[in-house]
Design a protein around this motif. Sequence first.
Motif, PDB file in Angstrom:
ATOM      1  N   ALA A  65      10.456  -5.422  -5.360  1.00  0.00           N
ATOM      2  CA  ALA A  65      10.033  -5.240  -3.971  1.00  0.00           C
ATOM      3  C   ALA A  65       8.888  -6.198  -3.713  1.00  0.00           C
ATOM      4  N   THR A  66       8.872  -6.768  -2.511  1.00  0.00           N
ATOM      5  CA  THR A  66       7.760  -7.645  -2.146  1.00  0.00           C
ATOM      6  C   THR A  66       7.027  -7.055  -0.956  1.00  0.00           C
ATOM      7  N   LEU A  67       5.716  -7.194  -0.986  1.00  0.00           N
ATOM      8  CA  LEU A  67       4.848  -6.627   0.041  1.00  0.00           C
ATOM      9  C   LEU A  67       3.968  -7.719   0.623  1.00  0.00           C
ATOM     10  N   PHE A  68       4.005  -7.864   1.946  1.00  0.00           N
ATOM     11  CA  PHE A  68       3.053  -8.724   2.652  1.00  0.00           C
ATOM     12  C   PHE A  68       1.927  -7.805   3.092  1.00  0.00           C
ATOM     13  N   ARG A  69       0.872  -7.789   2.278  1.00  0.00           N
ATOM     14  CA  ARG A  69      -0.183  -6.788   2.410  1.00  0.00           C
ATOM     15  C   ARG A  69      -0.883  -6.775   3.772  1.00  0.00           C
ATOM     16  N   PRO A  70      -1.195  -7.934   4.394  1.00  0.00           N
ATOM     17  CA  PRO A  70      -1.935  -7.857   5.666  1.00  0.00           C
ATOM     18  C   PRO A  70      -1.254  -6.990   6.723  1.00  0.00           C
ATOM     19  N   GLN A  71       0.070  -6.917   6.689  1.00  0.00           N
ATOM     20  CA  GLN A  71       0.800  -6.103   7.668  1.00  0.00           C
ATOM     21  C   GLN A  71       1.450  -4.875   7.031  1.00  0.00           C
ATOM     22  N   ARG A  72       1.236  -4.674   5.714  1.00  0.00           N
ATOM     23  CA  ARG A  72       1.887  -3.587   4.979  1.00  0.00           C
ATOM     24  C   ARG A  72       3.398  -3.630   5.232  1.00  0.00           C
ATOM     25  N   PHE A  73       3.937  -4.860   5.150  1.00  0.00           N
ATOM     26  CA  PHE A  73       5.333  -5.128   5.460  1.00  0.00           C
ATOM     27  C   PHE A  73       6.113  -5.393   4.177  1.00  0.00           C
ATOM     28  N   ILE A  74       7.168  -4.610   3.978  1.00  0.00           N
ATOM     29  CA  ILE A  74       8.054  -4.813   2.832  1.00  0.00           C
ATOM     30  C   ILE A  74       9.066  -5.881   3.228  1.00  0.00           C
ATOM     31  N   HIS A  75       8.966  -7.025   2.596  1.00  0.00           N
ATOM     32  CA  HIS A  75       9.874  -8.124   2.924  1.00  0.00           C
ATOM     33  C   HIS A  75      11.180  -8.011   2.146  1.00  0.00           C
ATOM     34  N   SER A  76      11.122  -7.537   0.924  1.00  0.00           N
ATOM     35  CA  SER A  76      12.323  -7.429   0.087  1.00  0.00           C
ATOM     36  C   SER A  76      12.280  -6.153  -0.731  1.00  0.00           C
ATOM     37  N   LEU A  77      13.437  -5.543  -0.915  1.00  0.00           N
ATOM     38  CA  LEU A  77      13.602  -4.450  -1.859  1.00  0.00           C
ATOM     39  C   LEU A  77      15.045  -4.529  -2.353  1.00  0.00           C
ATOM     40  N   TYR A  78      15.201  -4.864  -3.627  1.00  0.00           N
ATOM     41  CA  TYR A  78      16.533  -5.041  -4.212  1.00  0.00           C
ATOM     42  C   TYR A  78      16.579  -4.386  -5.576  1.00  0.00           C
ATOM     43  N   VAL A  79      17.674  -3.693  -5.837  1.00  0.00           N
ATOM     44  CA  VAL A  79      17.867  -3.073  -7.147  1.00  0.00           C
ATOM     45  C   VAL A  79      19.239  -3.459  -7.687  1.00  0.00           C
ATOM     46  N   SER A  80      19.316  -3.582  -9.002  1.00  0.00           N
ATOM     47  CA  SER A  80      20.575  -3.975  -9.632  1.00  0.00           C
ATOM     48  C   SER A  80      21.450  -2.768  -9.956  1.00  0.00           C
ATOM     49  N   GLU A  81      20.852  -1.586 -10.045  1.00  0.00           N
ATOM     50  CA  GLU A  81      21.603  -0.368 -10.374  1.00  0.00           C
ATOM     51  C   GLU A  81      21.251   0.715  -9.359  1.00  0.00           C
ATOM     52  N   ARG A  82      22.165   0.981  -8.454  1.00  0.00           N
ATOM     53  CA  ARG A  82      21.916   1.973  -7.399  1.00  0.00           C
ATOM     54  C   ARG A  82      22.134   3.382  -7.912  1.00  0.00           C
ATOM     55  N   GLY A  83      21.499   4.335  -7.211  1.00  0.00           N
ATOM     56  CA  GLY A  83      21.722   5.741  -7.514  1.00  0.00           C
ATOM     57  C   GLY A  83      20.897   6.291  -8.655  1.00  0.00           C
ATOM     58  N   ARG A  84      19.939   5.508  -9.146  1.00  0.00           N
ATOM     59  CA  ARG A  84      19.124   5.969 -10.277  1.00  0.00           C
ATOM     60  C   ARG A  84      17.672   6.249  -9.876  1.00  0.00           C
ATOM     61  N   GLY A  85      17.335   6.116  -8.604  1.00  0.00           N
ATOM     62  CA  GLY A  85      15.966   6.363  -8.160  1.00  0.00           C
ATOM     63  C   GLY A  85      15.065   5.153  -8.255  1.00  0.00           C
ATOM     64  N   ILE A  86      15.609   3.992  -8.549  1.00  0.00           N
ATOM     65  CA  ILE A  86      14.792   2.777  -8.711  1.00  0.00           C
ATOM     66  C   ILE A  86      14.203   2.347  -7.373  1.00  0.00           C
ATOM     67  N   GLY A  87      15.015   2.325  -6.331  1.00  0.00           N
ATOM     68  CA  GLY A  87      14.510   1.960  -5.008  1.00  0.00           C
ATOM     69  C   GLY A  87      13.440   2.923  -4.530  1.00  0.00           C
ATOM     70  N   GLN A  88      13.669   4.201  -4.750  1.00  0.00           N
ATOM     71  CA  GLN A  88      12.681   5.217  -4.362  1.00  0.00           C
ATOM     72  C   GLN A  88      11.382   5.011  -5.131  1.00  0.00           C
ATOM     73  N   ALA A  89      11.466   4.714  -6.417  1.00  0.00           N
ATOM     74  CA  ALA A  89      10.260   4.487  -7.221  1.00  0.00           C
ATOM     75  C   ALA A  89       9.488   3.277  -6.711  1.00  0.00           C
ATOM     76  N   LEU A  90      10.210   2.219  -6.350  1.00  0.00           N
ATOM     77  CA  LEU A  90       9.537   1.031  -5.803  1.00  0.00           C
ATOM     78  C   LEU A  90       8.863   1.350  -4.470  1.00  0.00           C
ATOM     79  N   LEU A  91       9.565   2.062  -3.582  1.00  0.00           N
ATOM     80  CA  LEU A  91       8.971   2.429  -2.289  1.00  0.00           C
ATOM     81  C   LEU A  91       7.727   3.287  -2.466  1.00  0.00           C
ATOM     82  N   ASP A  92       7.812   4.276  -3.335  1.00  0.00           N
ATOM     83  CA  ASP A  92       6.665   5.159  -3.547  1.00  0.00           C
ATOM     84  C   ASP A  92       5.479   4.389  -4.112  1.00  0.00           C
ATOM     85  N   HIS A  93       5.746   3.433  -4.988  1.00  0.00           N
ATOM     86  CA  HIS A  93       4.674   2.606  -5.542  1.00  0.00           C
ATOM     87  C   HIS A  93       4.037   1.760  -4.435  1.00  0.00           C
ATOM     88  N   LEU A  94       4.856   1.150  -3.597  1.00  0.00           N
ATOM     89  CA  LEU A  94       4.323   0.354  -2.488  1.00  0.00           C
ATOM     90  C   LEU A  94       3.528   1.219  -1.522  1.00  0.00           C
TER      91      LEU A  94
END
Length: 147
Positions: A65-94
């Motif tokens: 996941a990529t974050l443009f901090r000045p705007q708190r904007f997520i530019h990219s979020l990509y996972v290679s294995e869906r359905g395992r909670g990886i995207g959710q973990a990245l979002l929660d971290h951001l």
Amino acid sequence: MTDGLEVRRARPDEIAACADLYLKVLTDTFTWIPPERHSRADFIQAAQSEEIYVAVEGGRILGLATLFRPQRFIHSLYVSERGRGIGQALLDHLDREAAGTLSLKVQAANLRAQRFYEREGFVCVERGRDPGSDIDWLRLVRVRTNS
């Protein structure tokens, strides 16, 4: 979340692997866009002004996941294995990193991503198309409730 999954800032020596994951997921998922419109160089160029976070398990980068901090904007979020909670973990971290309301754009044709973001508390606040583009998008913000 997956046991053993670590979400952290990407190291400089991991940027090439992130670009590879970005290109593979775009090519496999964004089937409405000709594959030749995707490039590793686009990711690397954009990443120069963004913070890159990775989800790593067993030494393998499974998501980014990529974050443009000045705007708190997520530019990219990509996972290679869906359905395992990886995207959710990245979002929660951001969400913790950004310390404020996160926003992002999702392509209008990407219905799967829209459903994912809706489940994760995002709502649509704007629709549009960038000048010179043929891609419609939705701007989403993450709404947090105290429950």
